[in-house]
Design a protein around this motif. Structure first.
Motif: not given
Lengths: 113, 117
Positions: A22-27
């Protein structure tokens, strides 16, 4: 709320280890990463949650790299009954933080005999 | 109860009729959510209740949708003048809001499958 991106589907065979990313670049700093599992005709069920590094429970492991911009759910030795949709959620789920659980499209895992 | 209970499990209604869907959360859970899931799709957030605070209705798709939660427990989702596009599974979830700030999981019911014909 941080947006998540997952692959739409994947196939595996019984007994194999499955890794779903899972990608969550702006976590955000206070965000946690949570994974839910949904079987057909059922509501989602909590699998695992983590903030950083590695978390393991009786069902799965969750790997989170240092930058926390992605995470990997690892299911050891899957069986046919693990066929389900797996959702990755990111948010500050603490009582004082963001309360919405925003579900993406999830990853549809199909385990083959 | 042991888990989140939703009723009815299935509902077929004619277009234009009003429907009420019920959710009984886990006892003691102060947070309650409603979601909608169309066939083969992900979950769409509808509304959130937390204690006595004003509910977050930001996910309701139109003014035909409303929800209330009586006594901080049971919740009812009402859809007025139903349309065919309202056909979906409506899921309810509850969560224990922990004052310690620890993360807690949401528990989902089995859902109500609504079919508008």
């Amino acid at each position: 709320l941080a947006k998540t991106t997952q692959s739409i589907s994947m196939d595996s065979y019984e007994g194999q280890e499955v890794n779903i990313t899972c990608s969550h670049n702006n976590i955000a700093t206070n965000d946690y990463i949570t994974w839910y599992q949904q079987f057909p005709s059922q509501g989602p069920r909590f699998i695992i949650q983590g903030y950083k590094t590695k978390v393991t429970n009786e069902v799965a492991s969750l790997f989170i790299p240092a930058d926390r911009k992605s995470s990997t759910l690892s299911l050891p030795r899957v069986s046919l009954s693990d066929t389900a949709v797996y959702y990755c959620l990111v948010g500050d789920f603490r009582s004082s933080g963001t309360y919405k659980y925003i579900f993406g499209t999830g990853t549809r895992l199909k385990v083959l005999a | 109860g042991a888990g989140v209970s939703q009723s009815p499990s299935n509902k077929v209604t004619e277009k234009g009729k009003d429907v009420e869907l019920r959710c009984d959360p886990i006892s003691g859970h102060t947070a309650l959510y409603w979601y909608r899931q169309s066939l083969g799709q992900g979950l769409e957030f509808l509304i959130y209740f937390q204690g006595n605070s004003a509910p977050d209705k930001s996910g309701l798709p139109s003014d035909r949708f409303s929800a209330e939660r009586t006594g901080g427990s049971v919740s009812t989702l009402t859809i007025q003048r139903t349309q065919q596009e309202d056909s979906a599974v409506y899921l309810c979830a509850s969560r224990l809001r922990d004052g310690t700030g620890l993360n807690t999981e949401a528990f989902f019911g089995q859902g109500t499958r609504l079919t508008v014909v």
